[in-house]
Design a protein around this motif. Structure first.
Motif, PDB file in Angstrom:
ATOM      1  N   ARG A 110       0.870  -1.190   0.000  1.00  5.51           N
ATOM      2  CA  ARG A 110       0.000   0.000   0.000  1.00  5.51           C
ATOM      3  C   ARG A 110       0.898   1.228   0.000  1.00  5.51           C
ATOM      4  O   ARG A 110       0.904   2.025   0.940  1.00  5.51           O
ATOM      5  CB  ARG A 110      -0.937  -0.007   1.216  1.00  5.51           C
ATOM      6  CG  ARG A 110      -0.177  -0.295   2.498  1.00  5.51           C
ATOM      7  CD  ARG A 110      -0.972  -0.140   3.754  1.00  5.51           C
ATOM      8  NE  ARG A 110      -0.090  -0.461   4.888  1.00  5.51           N
ATOM      9  CZ  ARG A 110       0.768   0.402   5.444  1.00  5.51           C
ATOM     10  NH1 ARG A 110       0.820   1.638   5.030  1.00  5.51           N
ATOM     11  NH2 ARG A 110       1.558   0.026   6.436  1.00  5.51           N
TER      12      ARG A 110
ATOM     13  N   LYS B  59      -5.050  -0.271  -3.433  1.00  6.76           N
ATOM     14  CA  LYS B  59      -4.236  -1.484  -3.601  1.00  6.76           C
ATOM     15  C   LYS B  59      -4.652  -2.636  -2.686  1.00  6.76           C
ATOM     16  O   LYS B  59      -4.184  -3.757  -2.867  1.00  6.76           O
ATOM     17  CB  LYS B  59      -2.747  -1.182  -3.335  1.00  6.76           C
ATOM     18  CG  LYS B  59      -2.145  -0.182  -4.285  1.00  6.76           C
ATOM     19  CD  LYS B  59      -2.021  -0.767  -5.670  1.00  6.76           C
ATOM     20  CE  LYS B  59      -1.406   0.226  -6.633  1.00  6.76           C
ATOM     21  NZ  LYS B  59      -1.867   0.047  -7.995  1.00  6.76           N
TER      22      LYS B  59
ATOM     23  N   TYR C 107      -4.713   3.745  -1.478  1.00  5.09           N
ATOM     24  CA  TYR C 107      -5.883   3.054  -0.919  1.00  5.09           C
ATOM     25  C   TYR C 107      -6.490   2.045  -1.895  1.00  5.09           C
ATOM     26  O   TYR C 107      -7.238   1.172  -1.513  1.00  5.09           O
ATOM     27  CB  TYR C 107      -6.958   4.077  -0.516  1.00  5.09           C
ATOM     28  CG  TYR C 107      -6.552   4.922   0.667  1.00  5.09           C
ATOM     29  CD1 TYR C 107      -6.368   4.327   1.916  1.00  5.09           C
ATOM     30  CD2 TYR C 107      -6.333   6.290   0.538  1.00  5.09           C
ATOM     31  CE1 TYR C 107      -5.985   5.093   3.016  1.00  5.09           C
ATOM     32  CE2 TYR C 107      -5.957   7.055   1.626  1.00  5.09           C
ATOM     33  CZ  TYR C 107      -5.780   6.454   2.859  1.00  5.09           C
ATOM     34  OH  TYR C 107      -5.393   7.202   3.939  1.00  5.09           O
TER      35      TYR C 107
END
Ligand code: FAD
Length: 657
Positions: free
Chosen positions: A573, A585, A583
């Protein structure tokens, strides 16, 4: 010779139909120096192909244009079959369910090719300066075989002519806009495009040198003829009329996809956008076995109307408005060769044609262009090993063969009108549809083993992800975004942005052993484990686009409330000082109360253990390349080493050698 302006480009695409535009999409995404020419003076606006299969829609979703198709198109959920009943009156004998909600979020959708071209063109423009050069015809091709093994050479020389006011075929090239074109037929963005059509100038000529050439120039492929690549097959003896009308009819299924048969013939009824319905109508049968072209001038919209009336009777049929019509002779052709030395490629109708009744020509052509485009672009970028280009023919040719086989089985259903056949037609059609269903819908592409598709000899990958099969698509599932809770289909989250994608199926990180495994994996991904380089940092970048040709997406299986975004190691992330945390990922296979498709069954659908997870590589074109155990970064790296060009800073030792 002097009058030719000389120029160079990495990739030249001839033909801006569905296939050429898909290939051009990749040139735009990878930021490649490319040109795309078409002898038509505008894009297609009305008529032509119209049926999109669900798999094509999945690919469109990954390109970000699917919602425009759904917004404008007409969705068909079943095919209805009408035959004469006991009293001779047409009855609905059966329907074939053609929507498979458990397989795909999308259904068969009909929309004119012109709009589909619009959406791809808009996407190309969104990502690059590449634009189709309309009114430019390719006239000669020279290919220097000596240069074929040097990826930086320009073995191709194409001379092109900008069609000008002094050209004799100016009338022809405007035909694409349609004879019945008027403003009411067009949506505002298409109308603006047509209005801006280039004013004819003086004819100009140019000699273009290219590293790669993609011939997407349709059924009568000019490129194929230049290369003297033979085609097998011939015209069949059936002549069809096609017309798009606003129907005035009391036939109950006139707004549903239907196949209507009686002794007067078989027609295909295809509901379309904006109240239009397309009719495919047999208008003439030549002497059996003859390949002569027919006399087109004898066929008119009035004649097509009469044929529909005869087949629909006693239901009524008429129309006052039609937007487009044409006549064609069915041809089933295929060429065994779709490339010359992997420098010149043929794609779409240039390699295979069949009857439009299959509704597959455009789908196949779009998918051919999608397959060849990313490979050439990434090879030109220097990131992909050029030998991977050999997988284009390997992957697409068997499908073209299959397409023709399906067409040969399906087409006679429309031509044989003997009463005893009419009786069994519905069940025969259902059988054929069932046999070819997976292929026709595009679920199964059967891409064979190659450097791009690793199938373990002992099927070992099945132990980790039973339904993630290398060479096939990722079955679409809807997942919750861990940080936001928003549900999204994987067809969208796995964006076709040009990168390979490692799916870290993290399993259940509430389990401490599993959490440990994730930490070990992510250390290696971050290049922090001993001498190993991270696969993310091991291959050449995609210049001007991405530092690494590989993206990582994590999908875990714990309940969303019981883990946090920040429980996952940072490499999964990443943080950007300007854009903040990634966000998008981390995803969660958990149910979402307001979306019944997001039901927490992704791991089951993929055949993955909810605790132990798995590791999967998805190719840029959304097919699975490699599947393994969560910790098998070495196996994954071996796979990528076969495809991507490594960067080795001086002195560094390849840990996997
Ligand atoms: P094309 O769309 O034929 O594009 C080739 C382009 O190359 C053309 O624009 C041409 O102008 C250009 N060109 C050719 N030679 C040169 C040259 N020398 N220099 C420059 N440019 C050149 N398929 C479906 O999937 N679903 C359907 O419902 C469907 N319905 C159809 C209905 C009809 C009536 C017809 C005729 C076809 C239908 N098809 C359908 C098939 C579909 O139209 C084709 O398979 C598809 O358009 C092929 O795409 P392509 O990009 O390979 O070639």
């Amino acid at each position: 010779e002097d009058k030719y302006t000389q120029s160079e480009t990495d990739v030249l695409i001839i033909g801006a139909g569905p296939s050429g535009l898909m290939a051009a999409y990749w040139m735009a995404r990878y930021g490649i120096s490319a040109r795309i020419i078409d002898k038509r003076d505008t894009k297609v606006f009305i008529g032509h192909a119209d049926g999109l299969r669900a798999r094509t829609m999945e690919l469109f979703d990954s390109m970000g244009i699917q919602q425009r198709v759904i917004q404008e198109g007409s969705i068909s959920t079943e095919a209805n079959i009408w035959v004469p009943g006991p009293q001779g009156k047409l009855v609905r004998q059966a329907y074939i369910n053609i929507s498979r909600v458990d397989e795909s979020p999308f259904s068969n959708t009909c929309l004119t090719q012109g709009r589909i071209e619009r959406f791809i063109l808009d996407s190309i423009r969104e990502h690059s300066d590449l634009d189709v050069e309309y009114g430019v015809i390719a006239e000669s091709l020279e290919y220097d075989e000596e240069l074929r093994n040097d990826p930086n050479s320009y073995p191709i020389t194409v001379k092109v002519r900008v069609l000008g006011e002094d050209d004799s075929n100016v009338e022809d090239r405007s035909e694409a806009a349609g004879n019945e074109m008027n403003r009411n037929n067009l949506l505002p963005d298409d109308w603006a495009d047509l209005a801006q059509r280039k004013k004819l100038q003086k004819t100009q000529v140019e000699s273009i040198k290219a590293k790669y050439l993609i011939g997407c120039d349709g059924a009568h492929s000019w490129t194929r003829k230049q290369l003297k690549i033979p085609v097998e097959g011939s015209n069949t003896d059936h002549i069809w009329g096609v017309i798009d009308v606003i129907p005035l009819s009391d036939f109950p299924d006139v707004r549903r996809l239907s196949i209507v048969t009686n002794t007067a013939g078989t027609i295909l009824v295809i509901p379309r956008e904006r109240g239009l319905v397309r009719f495919y109508v047999p208008v003439q049968t030549c002497e059996a076995g003859t390949t002569d072209r027919f006399d087109r001038s004898k066929i008119t919209p009035d004649l097509i109307r009469e044929r529909v009336q005869a087949i629909f009777a006693p239901f009524t049929f008429d129309f006052k408005e039609y937007s487009w019509w044409t006549v064609y002779q069915v041809g089933q052709r295929i060429s065994a060769q779709s490339t010359k030395d992997n420098r010149v490629f043929l794609s779409g109708d240039a390699v295979h044609t069949h009857s439009p009744k299959m509704g597959l020509g455009m789908n196949m052509s779009l998918q051919d262009g999608f397959n060849v485009g990313w490979k050439i672009a990434l090879a030109v970028a220097g990131t992909l090993k050029p030998e991977v280009l050999g997988t284009y023919a390997l992957e697409r040719h068997p499908l073209a063969e299959m397409l023709l086989e399906l067409d040969r089985t399906w087409s006679p259903m429309f031509n044989d009108q003997k009463p005893e056949v009419v009786d069994t037609k519905a069940s025969d059609m259902a059988l054929i549809a069932a046999k070819f269903e997976d292929f026709a819908d595009g679920w199964k592409v059967f891409y064979p083993t190659s450097s791009l598709v690793w199938k373990a000899e002992d099927n070992a990958e099945f132990a980790f992800a039973r339904h993630m099969i290398p060479g096939e698509r990722v079955r679409p599932v809807k997942l919750r975004n861990q940080a936001e809770g928003t549900p999204l289909w994987t067809t969208r989250s796995l964006e076709s942005d040009g990168r390979f994608r490692i799916l870290v199926l993290a399993g259940d990180i509430r389990n401490l052993m599993q959490k440990q495994r994730i930490e070990t994996l992510t250390k290696a991904l971050a290049g922090q484990s001993g001498s190993n380089t991270s696969p993310l940092d091991r291959y050449l970048e995609i210049p001007g686009r991405f530092k690494s040709p590989i993206d990582v997406l994590t999908i875990h299986a714990a309940p969303w409330k019981e883990v946090e975004f920040f429980d996952f190691p940072e490499i999964l992330r990443p943080f950007d000082p300007v854009k903040g945390w990634a966000y998008d990922k981390i995803w969660c296979d958990d149910a979402c109360i307001f979306d019944r498709y997001c039901d927490g069954t992704a791991y089951e659908k993929w055949g993955v253990d909810r605790v132990l997870g798995a590791l999967v590589v998805v190719r840029p074109d959304q097919y699975i390349g490699w599947v393994g155990e969560l910790g098998d970064l070495e196996g994954l790296t071996h796979y990528l080493d076969g495809i991507l060009v490594k960067k080795f800073p001086t002195g560094e030792i390849d840990p996997f050698l």
